[in-house]
Enzyme design. Structure first.
Site, PDB file in Angstrom:
ATOM      1  N   ARG A 209       0.822  -1.220   0.000  1.00 50.87           N
ATOM      2  CA  ARG A 209       0.000   0.000   0.000  1.00 50.87           C
ATOM      3  C   ARG A 209       0.846   1.255   0.000  1.00 50.87           C
ATOM      4  O   ARG A 209       0.384   2.318  -0.414  1.00 50.87           O
ATOM      5  CB  ARG A 209      -1.000  -0.028   1.149  1.00 50.87           C
ATOM      6  CG  ARG A 209      -2.075  -1.095   0.910  1.00 50.87           C
ATOM      7  CD  ARG A 209      -3.115  -1.147   1.975  1.00 50.87           C
ATOM      8  NE  ARG A 209      -2.522  -1.548   3.238  1.00 50.87           N
ATOM      9  CZ  ARG A 209      -3.196  -1.800   4.332  1.00 50.87           C
ATOM     10  NH1 ARG A 209      -4.505  -1.706   4.325  1.00 50.87           N
ATOM     11  NH2 ARG A 209      -2.590  -2.149   5.435  1.00 50.87           N
TER      12      ARG A 209
ATOM     13  N   GLU B  22       6.047  -9.723  14.428  1.00 54.40           N
ATOM     14  CA  GLU B  22       5.510 -10.214  15.694  1.00 54.40           C
ATOM     15  C   GLU B  22       5.770 -11.712  15.852  1.00 54.40           C
ATOM     16  O   GLU B  22       6.150 -12.189  16.903  1.00 54.40           O
ATOM     17  CB  GLU B  22       4.013  -9.918  15.767  1.00 54.40           C
ATOM     18  CG  GLU B  22       3.417 -10.203  17.118  1.00 54.40           C
ATOM     19  CD  GLU B  22       1.966  -9.771  17.211  1.00 54.40           C
ATOM     20  OE1 GLU B  22       1.322 -10.143  18.199  1.00 54.40           O
ATOM     21  OE2 GLU B  22       1.469  -9.078  16.301  1.00 54.40           O
TER      22      GLU B  22
END
Length: 180
Positions: free
Chosen positions: A64, A101
């Site tokens: 994006r 993560e």
């Protein structure tokens, strides 16, 4: 365009519950992109930030960040450089690994696209944990250029990305139009 486009931008971001997994509220920017007034307002603000920081090039982070960074570069009269996932660019590249993560990832940039003296603005849609932006800044510096700053549409403040980027920013500004 209003003097402060934040309300317009915020009104065009849709929350999608339980995407991509249960418990996550995804911030969907496709309604913003579909609205020419909102997309233009976003592009104008980010292009103004690039000019104010003396940027000479813009990097957009896959994927994006491409959608936002390319029109910002054109509007500001700057070159655009894509930062891609590993293995997507032909030719000589610089690569940088970073932690996610759960696991790790790697991004790349064409080495020849950065020149000494370039001041490069990093553009993305969201600042979450800061891993991708931090890796992009490392690539820019390894390519011999200077980081002019980082600009994002929205910052997910609860994930702590700004704090993680402070040492990597090395004095370069971080601009988030919206903090959620």
């Amino acid at each position: 365009m209003t003097a402060d486009p934040r309300e317009l931008l915020l009104s065009r971001i849709r929350d999608v519950a339980d995407y991509p997994k249960p418990g996550v509220v995804f911030k969907d920017i496709t309604p913003l992109l579909a609205d020419p007034a909102a997309f233009t307002a976003l592009t104008d603000v980010l292009a103004g930030f690039c000019r104010a920081q003396g940027a000479t090039k813009v990097v957009g982070l896959e994927a994006r960040g491409f959608i936002l960074g390319a029109p910002v570069a054109v509007s500001a009269g700057l070159g655009f450089i894509p930062v891609r996932k590993a293995g997507k660019l032909p030719g000589a590249t610089l690569s940088q690994s970073y932690d996610l993560e759960y696991g790790s990832a790697e991004i790349e940039i064409h080495a020849e696209d950065l020149l000494p003296g370039d001041r490069v603005m990093v553009i993305d849609d969201v600042l979450a944990t800061g891993g991708t932006a931090g890796a992009a800044m490392e690539l820019i510096r390894r390519g011999g250029a200077e980081v002019a700053g980082v600009a994002v549409l929205m910052e997910l403040g609860f994930l702590g990305g700004r704090g993680r980027l402070e040492t990597v920013l090395d004095g370069a500004p971080l601009k988030a139009l919206l903090t959620l």
